[in-house]
Design a protein around this motif. Structure first.
Motif, PDB file in Angstrom:
ATOM      1  N   CYS A   1       6.440  -7.516 -17.819  1.00 19.31           N
ATOM      2  CA  CYS A   1       6.162  -7.654 -19.101  1.00 19.31           C
ATOM      3  C   CYS A   1       5.111  -8.636 -19.447  1.00 19.31           C
ATOM      4  O   CYS A   1       4.750  -8.700 -20.712  1.00 19.31           O
TER       5      CYS A   1
ATOM      6  N   ARG B   1       7.929  -8.270 -24.239  1.00 19.48           N
ATOM      7  CA  ARG B   1       8.156  -6.755 -23.965  1.00 19.48           C
ATOM      8  C   ARG B   1       6.829  -6.327 -24.122  1.00 19.48           C
ATOM      9  O   ARG B   1       6.162  -6.155 -25.005  1.00 19.48           O
TER      10      ARG B   1
ATOM     11  N   TRP C   1      16.284  -2.701 -28.537  1.00 20.65           N
ATOM     12  CA  TRP C   1      15.733  -3.219 -27.224  1.00 20.65           C
ATOM     13  C   TRP C   1      16.018  -4.556 -27.007  1.00 20.65           C
ATOM     14  O   TRP C   1      16.906  -4.881 -25.839  1.00 20.65           O
TER      15      TRP C   1
ATOM     16  N   GLY D   1      12.376 -11.481 -20.186  1.00 17.22           N
ATOM     17  CA  GLY D   1      11.739 -10.084 -20.331  1.00 17.22           C
ATOM     18  C   GLY D   1      12.056  -9.424 -18.923  1.00 17.22           C
ATOM     19  O   GLY D   1      12.231 -10.307 -18.110  1.00 17.22           O
ATOM     20  N   PRO D   2      11.750  -8.229 -18.763  1.00 11.40           N
ATOM     21  CA  PRO D   2      11.916  -7.385 -17.572  1.00 11.40           C
ATOM     22  C   PRO D   2      10.617  -7.568 -16.867  1.00 11.40           C
ATOM     23  O   PRO D   2       9.874  -8.101 -17.104  1.00 11.40           O
ATOM     24  N   SER D   3      10.604  -7.413 -15.288  1.00 14.66           N
ATOM     25  CA  SER D   3       9.489  -7.343 -14.486  1.00 14.66           C
ATOM     26  C   SER D   3       8.356  -6.563 -15.280  1.00 14.66           C
ATOM     27  O   SER D   3       8.577  -5.496 -15.714  1.00 14.66           O
TER      28      SER D   3
ATOM     29  N   HIS E   1      14.477 -13.434 -16.006  1.00 14.22           N
ATOM     30  CA  HIS E   1      14.773 -12.379 -16.581  1.00 14.22           C
ATOM     31  C   HIS E   1      16.367 -12.199 -16.844  1.00 14.22           C
ATOM     32  O   HIS E   1      16.753 -11.150 -17.074  1.00 14.22           O
ATOM     33  N   ASP E   2      16.964 -13.161 -16.544  1.00 13.43           N
ATOM     34  CA  ASP E   2      18.298 -13.310 -16.768  1.00 13.43           C
ATOM     35  C   ASP E   2      18.816 -13.908 -18.094  1.00 13.43           C
ATOM     36  O   ASP E   2      18.434 -15.201 -18.315  1.00 13.43           O
TER      37      ASP E   2
ATOM     38  N   LEU F   1      19.278  -6.205 -24.422  1.00  9.77           N
ATOM     39  CA  LEU F   1      19.173  -7.288 -23.474  1.00  9.77           C
ATOM     40  C   LEU F   1      20.007  -8.394 -23.590  1.00  9.77           C
ATOM     41  O   LEU F   1      20.441  -9.091 -22.843  1.00  9.77           O
TER      42      LEU F   1
END
Length: 356
Positions: free
Chosen positions: A39, A211, A232, A35-37, A195-196, A236
């Motif tokens: 989250c 998320r 979403w 997930g993104p930073s 996050h990769d 990703l």
């Protein structure tokens, strides 16, 4: 089960960063939390480790409840070790001393310590480095030492918080392959924060997509890629083309995009009419050559831009209603020219408009 997390939540200063989370981790299984930073990935990992207290819920490890209500087992008494993003090696200790640290605290005899150090030295390619200080090592070498130190006490669970994020691109790519091999050989249960997407695909048996403090989707890499649960998650997974359309035939999963019928994979269970969103992977869009494709999935477009990317060209086209589509092609195309593209039904996802 090595880990059972049930309805775990966390708030900071009145703001809820993790809503009730529930999942299990089996012996030898590797789960990536993706997930993104911001989250809640690292927060979740630290609560499982015992570095942060949970607000509610329950954490169980190897059949033992380690936290529920006032009951709390501190991190040093949990069967878990953690590898941090910044390596966290003792700077005044040699590589060997760093690896021995946890084993000495657990009072393992010198013979057993030597056996484990020798095994990890070989597995993690640390030959010739045991007498060096961390400042004398490269970033990749320091990361391998951090992993070796975490594995030296033979924990039932290994927690890894973006352990490769400080490495350069090539080293990161090499290390994720080595790490997947190592964890597979040791058959150790692992929770891995990243996050990769490609890192998660390389390492994980299952991926937990987080998320806004909630689980958006939880499944195998192929399940997430082939059937993303929301626009979403599709984004990703690399479905970078987001297109607005209207549903023509729900039963046959056909939408009208700029007046053309497009067949895709319907992702929801509900029956809807009207506006929908199409998520399309660039790899699944191709220039129509008259030999491949479903006539229902042909779309006339105008070339806007081409970008050379080394082994191929990224072509950006525009539909009749001015929606951009990215695809890849073996040669450049003239801006302003009209072409027909084909959208693969298997990698065109249809979602009800308003889905996230």
């Amino acid at each position: 089960m090595i880990v059972r997390v049930k309805d775990v939540s966390k708030s900071f200063q009145g703001q809820q960063v993790l809503k009730p989370i529930t999942f299990d981790l089996a012996e030898g299984e590797r789960i990536c939390i993706l997930g993104p930073s911001g989250c809640g990935k690292s927060t979740l990992l630290q609560m499982i480790a015992g570095l942060l207290r949970i607000d509610s819920g329950e954490v169980e490890m190897a059949g033992v409840t380690v936290e529920r209500g006032r009951h709390f087992i501190p991190p040093e008494n949990r069967p878990v070790n953690m590898v941090f993003q910044d390596y966290a090696l003792w700077p005044h200790m040699t590589v060997k001393q760093n690896m021995e640290y946890g084993m000495k605290r657990r009072k393992l005899d010198s013979k057993e310590r030597e056996r484990r150090i020798d095994q990890l030295r070989s597995l993690l390619k640390l030959d010739g480095l045991l007498d060096r200080l961390p400042s004398q090592l490269s970033g990749g070498q320091q990361q391998r030492v951090g992993i070796a130190r975490a594995l030296a006490t033979e924990p039932k669970l290994l927690l890894m918080d973006e352990p490769l994020s400080n490495l350069d691109v090539k080293l990161r790519t090499d290390m994720r392959g080595e790490l997947a091999r190592l964890l597979g050989e040791l058959s150790i249960a692992c929770l891995y924060v990243t996050h990769d997407r490609m890192e998660a695909f390389t390492i994980a048996h299952r991926i937990l997509v987080l998320r806004d403090g909630m689980i958006d989707q939880f499944g195998t890499p192929s399940e997430l890629f082939e059937r993303p649960a929301s626009p979403w998650v599709a984004q990703l997974m690399g479905y970078h083309n987001r297109l607005e359309a209207s549903l023509a035939d729900h039963g046959k999963n056909v939408a009208l995009l700029a007046g053309s019928p497009i067949t895709g994979q319907w992702t929801g269970k509900e029956s809807v009419t009207g506006p929908v969103v199409l998520m399309v992977h660039p790899e699944s869009v191709s220039i129509h050559n008259g030999k491949v494709g479903d006539a229902n999935n042909l779309l006339k477009v105008t070339v806007v831009q081409t970008v050379y990317e080394g082994t191929r060209w990224r072509v950006i086209v525009e539909t009749a209603d001015q929606q951009p589509i990215h695809l890849f092609h073996h040669k450049s195309l003239e801006p302003g020219s009209e072409v027909t593209v084909w959208l693969s039904p298997k990698q065109t996802m249809l979602y009800a408009r308003g889905g996230q």
